[in-house]
Design an enzyme around this catalytic site. Structure first.
Site: not given
Ligand code: NAP
Length: 340
Positions: A335, A238, A165
């Site tokens: 964020e 988020s 990020r």
């Molecule tokens: P989620 O899938 O519930 O995951 C929550 C956290 O756990 C995130 O930090 C994610 O890492 C980590 N995680 C889950 N499974 C994982 C795996 N198999 N290996 C490594 N790390 C894992 O999150 P959510 O809120 O529903 O969001 C879905 C995806 O969208 C996530 O990847 C999240 O980071 C992304 N997202 C990105 C942004 C952005 O770029 N600004 C904003 C919102 C959501 P990661 O963050 O590394 O994926």
């Protein structure tokens, strides 16, 4: 190009909050961009670059400088000789339209970044990432206006200093304005369906080898179910970053909350799901401050009701930061970018 004065900004943001811009203009091309920056420099005004307005919270007093809304358009595809395709997309293109178009052309690389709001120009700034893929994986270079040198330059991947990020565009805030992003996508690729939400989606449907369009569709549906309806709520998705903590601290928390999910990082630290902590440890789902609220289905997301102010959102975020510190002993940070 016309530079307007005292333009309300709320309608340009997905939070639907914020006071006016002292000066405001729309840049349709590189010439407009240069002219706008020269105007701001001449008056010694700060500049804020507005894309889709989906990751910002504008103060109730507005912004006292020049807001430049980047609307440079155009996408060019060029076949490369090793089974790859170079895609050059202008900063003002809608991110998810680009993803949809590349997926429908069968190009691999951006599919896991489906349904993320915002523009192409914003995508490298915080190196958007989702479901195990970061946009930097597919970026070759970024065309920017360097406002210090007043020159248009290409930042290579290594110049861009991508991290989780993060990028040079974020670290050296205000120096570079993204004009376009050059991607390299592949005609053949490996799909990443490792994340729990995606695995469960396909196992419920008995699909063992989804294709690229099915992965995009899965992510669109998963996100739609988790995230608030933009037509009903104001939100910037988020609100906080997922914290990364030491392995010792993780062990301590895991003893207290055995179901706490943690994801090991390459440096030995552990990334946490802040949504889980806010929900299960802090019981923050539905918590309110003025007309701002923690979204019930995903506690990492803050939503606002009509009439909410930036003060409400900031008040709620401060309460959550304190709650996480008191209950889990973790410092968290936002964020969403604060514009004032
Ligand atoms: P989620 O899938 O519930 O995951 C929550 C956290 O756990 C995130 O930090 C994610 O890492 C980590 N995680 C889950 N499974 C994982 C795996 N198999 N290996 C490594 N790390 C894992 O999150 P959510 O809120 O529903 O969001 C879905 C995806 O969208 C996530 O990847 C999240 O980071 C992304 N997202 C990105 C942004 C952005 O770029 N600004 C904003 C919102 C959501 P990661 O963050 O590394 O994926």
């Amino acid at each position: 190009m016309i530079i307007q004065e005292n333009i309300p900004l709320a309608a340009y943001t997905t939070f639907k909050i914020g006071g006016p811009a002292r000066f405001f203009c729309v840049a349709l091309n590189e010439r407009d961009l240069l002219e706008a920056v020269k105007f701001a420099k001449g008056k010694e005004l700060p500049i804020f670059i507005l894309g889709g307005g989906s990751n910002i919270l504008i103060s109730d007093d507005g912004f006292s400088g020049l807001v430049i809304k980047v609307e440079l358009k155009g996408i060019i595809y060029r076949e490369l000789d090793h089974g790859a395709v170079a895609v050059s997309a202008s900063a003002g293109e809608i991110w998810d339209d680009l993803v949809g178009e590349t997926v429908s052309r069968g190009l691999y690389g951006l599919e896991n970044l489906s349904a993320i709001p915002g523009t192409v120009g914003a995508s490298p700034v915080q190196n958007i990432g989702a479901y195990g893929v970061e946009v930097s994986n597919s970026i070759e270079s970024i065309k920017v206006l360097d406002t210090e040198q007043m020159k248009i330059v290409e930042l290579s991947k290594s110049d861009s200093r991508f991290a989780y990020r993060d990028s040079v565009l974020k670290c050296e805030k205000g120096r570079y304005i993204v004009i376009g992003v050059n991607f390299e996508l592949n005609k053949r690729g490996k799909l990443n369906t490792d994340y729990k939400d995606i695995r469960e989606y396909f196992s419920r449907r008995n699909v063992s080898e989804p294709n690229i369009s099915e992965v995009r569709q899965a992510i669109i549906e998963i996100r739609q179910n988790k995230l608030p309806d933009w037509r009903k709520w104001g939100t910037a998705g988020s609100y906080f970053k997922n914290p990364v903590i030491t392995a010792d601290k993780f062990k301590e928390l895991k003893n207290k909350y055995p179901k706490l999910p943690g994801f090991p990082e390459s440096d030995g630290q552990v990334k946490l799901s802040l949504g889980w902590i806010l929900d299960k440890v802090c019981r923050a789902g539905g918590m309110k401050y003025g007309k701002a609220q923690v979204y019930e289905k995903q506690a990492l997301v803050l939503v606002t009701m009509p009439g909410a102010t930036a003060t409400d959102v900031v008040g709620l975020s401060r309460e959550l930061i304190k709650l996480v510190k008191d209950k889990a002993g973790i410092e968290i940070e936002g964020e969403v970018e604060w514009v004032c």
